[in-house]
Structure formats: C-alpha cells, structure tokens
Design a protein around this motif. Sequence first.
Motif, PDB file in Angstrom:
ATOM      1  N   LEU A   1      31.263  94.767  14.104  1.00 19.20           N
ATOM      2  CA  LEU A   1      32.417  95.570  14.749  1.00 19.20           C
ATOM      3  C   LEU A   1      33.720  95.820  13.709  1.00 19.20           C
ATOM      4  O   LEU A   1      34.083  94.736  13.237  1.00 19.20           O
ATOM      5  N   ASN A   2      34.060  97.044  13.488  1.00 19.63           N
ATOM      6  CA  ASN A   2      35.208  96.953  12.622  1.00 19.63           C
ATOM      7  C   ASN A   2      36.276  97.958  13.041  1.00 19.63           C
ATOM      8  O   ASN A   2      35.660  98.950  13.759  1.00 19.63           O
ATOM      9  N   PHE A   3      37.303  97.697  12.929  1.00 14.70           N
ATOM     10  CA  PHE A   3      38.433  98.690  13.384  1.00 14.70           C
ATOM     11  C   PHE A   3      39.643  98.547  12.708  1.00 14.70           C
ATOM     12  O   PHE A   3      40.098  97.819  11.897  1.00 14.70           O
ATOM     13  N   ALA A   4      40.371 100.120  12.558  1.00 17.09           N
ATOM     14  CA  ALA A   4      41.567 100.342  11.819  1.00 17.09           C
ATOM     15  C   ALA A   4      42.624  99.013  12.425  1.00 17.09           C
ATOM     16  O   ALA A   4      42.691  99.034  13.646  1.00 17.09           O
ATOM     17  N   GLN A   5      43.306  98.474  11.459  1.00 18.36           N
ATOM     18  CA  GLN A   5      44.404  97.630  12.156  1.00 18.36           C
ATOM     19  C   GLN A   5      45.344  97.594  10.881  1.00 18.36           C
ATOM     20  O   GLN A   5      45.349  96.867   9.794  1.00 18.36           O
ATOM     21  N   PRO A   6      46.802  98.215  10.947  1.00 16.42           N
ATOM     22  CA  PRO A   6      47.632  98.254   9.860  1.00 16.42           C
ATOM     23  C   PRO A   6      48.221  97.179   9.286  1.00 16.42           C
ATOM     24  O   PRO A   6      48.189  96.819   8.207  1.00 16.42           O
ATOM     25  N   GLU A   7      48.445  96.155  10.229  1.00 12.03           N
ATOM     26  CA  GLU A   7      48.709  94.701   9.680  1.00 12.03           C
ATOM     27  C   GLU A   7      47.850  93.708  10.337  1.00 12.03           C
ATOM     28  O   GLU A   7      47.125  93.657  11.314  1.00 12.03           O
ATOM     29  N   PRO A   8      47.567  92.842   9.516  1.00 13.34           N
ATOM     30  CA  PRO A   8      46.362  91.770   9.851  1.00 13.34           C
ATOM     31  C   PRO A   8      47.207  90.960  11.429  1.00 13.34           C
ATOM     32  O   PRO A   8      48.285  90.847  11.414  1.00 13.34           O
ATOM     33  N   PRO A   9      46.091  90.767  12.279  1.00 10.81           N
ATOM     34  CA  PRO A   9      46.691  90.027  13.270  1.00 10.81           C
ATOM     35  C   PRO A   9      46.661  88.494  13.209  1.00 10.81           C
ATOM     36  O   PRO A   9      45.699  87.885  13.735  1.00 10.81           O
ATOM     37  N   TYR A  10      47.769  88.068  12.601  1.00  8.98           N
ATOM     38  CA  TYR A  10      47.596  86.635  12.165  1.00  8.98           C
ATOM     39  C   TYR A  10      47.596  85.831  13.527  1.00  8.98           C
ATOM     40  O   TYR A  10      46.912  84.552  13.317  1.00  8.98           O
ATOM     41  N   ASP A  11      48.011  85.984  14.511  1.00  8.62           N
ATOM     42  CA  ASP A  11      47.885  85.415  15.948  1.00  8.62           C
ATOM     43  C   ASP A  11      46.285  85.122  16.181  1.00  8.62           C
ATOM     44  O   ASP A  11      46.064  83.887  16.899  1.00  8.62           O
ATOM     45  N   ALA A  12      45.439  86.014  15.805  1.00  4.23           N
ATOM     46  CA  ALA A  12      44.200  85.897  16.345  1.00  4.23           C
ATOM     47  C   ALA A  12      43.273  85.139  15.297  1.00  4.23           C
ATOM     48  O   ALA A  12      42.162  84.699  15.725  1.00  4.23           O
TER      49      ALA A  12
END
Length: 397
Positions: free
Chosen positions: A226-237
Amino acid sequence: MTRTAPRRSVLISGASIAGPALAFWLNRHGYEVTVVEKAGTLRSGGYPIDVRGTALDVVERMGILPQLRDAHIDLRRITFLDAGGDEVTSLHPHAVTGGVTGRDLEIRRGDLTDALYMAVRDDVEFLFNDSIDTLDQSGPGVDVTFHGGGSRRFDMVFGADGMHSRTRETLFGPEERFHRHLGYCFAVFTMPNTLGLSHETVMWNTPGRAAAVYAVGDDEEVHAFLNFAQPEPPYDAFGDPKAQRALLADVFADAGWEVPGILGALHDADDVFFDAVGQIRMPRWTEGRVALLGDAAYAPSFLTGQGTSLALVGAYMLAGSLAGRDHAEGFAAYEHATRDFVTLNQDLVGEGGATLFPTTAQALEQRNARLRALSAMPAPEPRPAHSALTLPSFGVR
C-alpha cells in the motif's frame, strides 16, 4: 624469528545486506571482523529485491552468483488497473524498471541474506541480540560499549544499520538532517493469495494511492503493498503499529477493487513494515574511525530499485579502499570513488520511478498513456546508472 603484525580489528553494526557483504571483503583484505546485530537471528523472508548492474559483478566476485541465479524469481508481468479494477495495460516488469532480461536478478531478500551469511559465517564473529550503546574515539581506536554489557576496542567501526541508523544518529545527529522525504508512505506485509496470482504483480491506482499484490511464485501467500501520498512524514505513526493501521485504513477507506480485502489482511498481519518513502543524503559518510554504508549512508528509496545494489557495491568499494591504507586515507578514497555512482542512482527518482504513483487525475492519465505505449515498444535499454561504476580489482581475485 619474524613477527606478524596483529590483524586490525573492526566492528560492523548490522547483519542485513551491507554488513555481511562488508564483512566478507574486509576479511578477504586481512581484517579481524565482528558483526553485531540487534535481532536474535538473520532476518529471513521479506519482500523480493533486485540485484543489477555493477552489483552483479560484486556477487560474482564473492562466488555466490550461481546460488543467486538459482534463487532468481521469474516475474512475468505487471498489470496496472484503474480505479474500477479494469486493466490499463500489462507489461513485462523490465519495461518499467529498466532491468535486463537474462542478467539482472530479482530474489527473495532472505535468499540473499542467507547467501551472504553462509559466505562469511566461518571467518567472522557474529553477535546477535546485541547492539552498540556508545562509541568513544578519544583514544587510539574506537571504544565500544554494548547494549548487552561489556566493552571492546576496535580499530574501526562501520554503520550498516539501515535507513534509521543509530550509528549515524550517534555520530552525525538526528535523521531529519539527512532525510529527504519523497512525498509518500508505504506498507508491505504478507497475505493469503486469494486472487490465485502466479509470478506477477497487479497494481491498482487512483490519484495519490496505490495498492499492489505481488506473487513471487505459486505460493499460498503474496506480498501486499500500500502506497499513498503524504506531504510530511507521519512521525507519530512510525513507532506505533496501531496508528499505522489506522492511518492506512483511513486513507484507503473508500477504495475499490480488492483493497477492502487487503485492509482486512493488514489487520491480521504480523509482519507489517511501514515507513516513509525517502532518501538519505549526506555531505560525508565518515567521521574519525567510523564509516557508514548502505542505507545508513545513502538510502536511495524503493522508487529507484537500487537499495540492495548500492549496499553491495558500497561494501566492496569501502573494503577495497581501505586495503593497504590507514583509515583516513581509505575513507577519503571510498568517498571519492563511490559518491558519483551513489548520486546517479539516487537521482533515478526523477526518471520515472516516482511517476508510477501520480497524485493528480491528469498525471495518472498521462502515466497510463505512457504505460500503454511501452507495451508496443521493444525491450528498453538498461539504465546507465545501474552499471555506471566499473569495479577496481583492489588486489583481490
């Protein structure tokens, strides 16, 4: 009576690909090698990886190329689907990757790590279930304390501990200084082969989202992606598997095709690997008597397909550059001889890799048109970056 000078001792952090490859070549050049690995054993299994271009020359010189050829995965096609699950086009994978049929290898990650380990296990000390706690270079060598207790002095230390390298953080500071985010996150895990796929990949796309199922052979399990666009890394995850699953479920909540079933398998999977898509770009890879290699120094991202190849080539070049030299001269030679090759391959993200995952409807339609055109063209030329470095001999046969 002549005295033989004691062998220089080195410690390598990481027993995945770059670490055992470096151990092999340093041992061949006369070093006393120890490898420390935080996992309790070799990490077998895992998704398939590519060995291409110059890296094939490295594994041939190691004597493991025939073994890897026997393990080669014969992936026969990649099929692209639109939002409704209808076929856009079906291609040979090399039409997309720039690979060379009959030469380049695609193998299970575990088959490569097993081959590397078997090549060095009798000549190299392995310390599993342990890791480096501290490094002190104030003395004549590198004083290392281990997380499991005890301390030892080594002439040099090498960080081959992956994109999120603890060795790099200890010497150079936080990863954020060197991480180049490429605008996506991804997850990989295994799931039952409910689609009955064989030697193929099927990829579904909508703008900013992709879901793929990869069948290495006729196995009962396949690799889901699964791949998805994410402008900033989701550091909390990153350190929270529950948060990762929640984020993926939210992003793909209204997705069609077989994605609901993939999300169901994600919920039950115990081997989920989740990360941001990014590169490590550093102005230098060495500090004192410590050097980095592989993803710790120059992760190129899966969009290039060159992470494994860079690790193998970097290991060969680092060990060879040190042969007959002190650490300062050897490290300088390693940087000088290897950096252009690394940069060329990292730059492949701008030559089609990232365009597999368009973020707008217009870009997705343009990508689909390019893919359809590829199906009517002859086999592509190999990408020059894959073979842009000719291996020196370094006196090793």
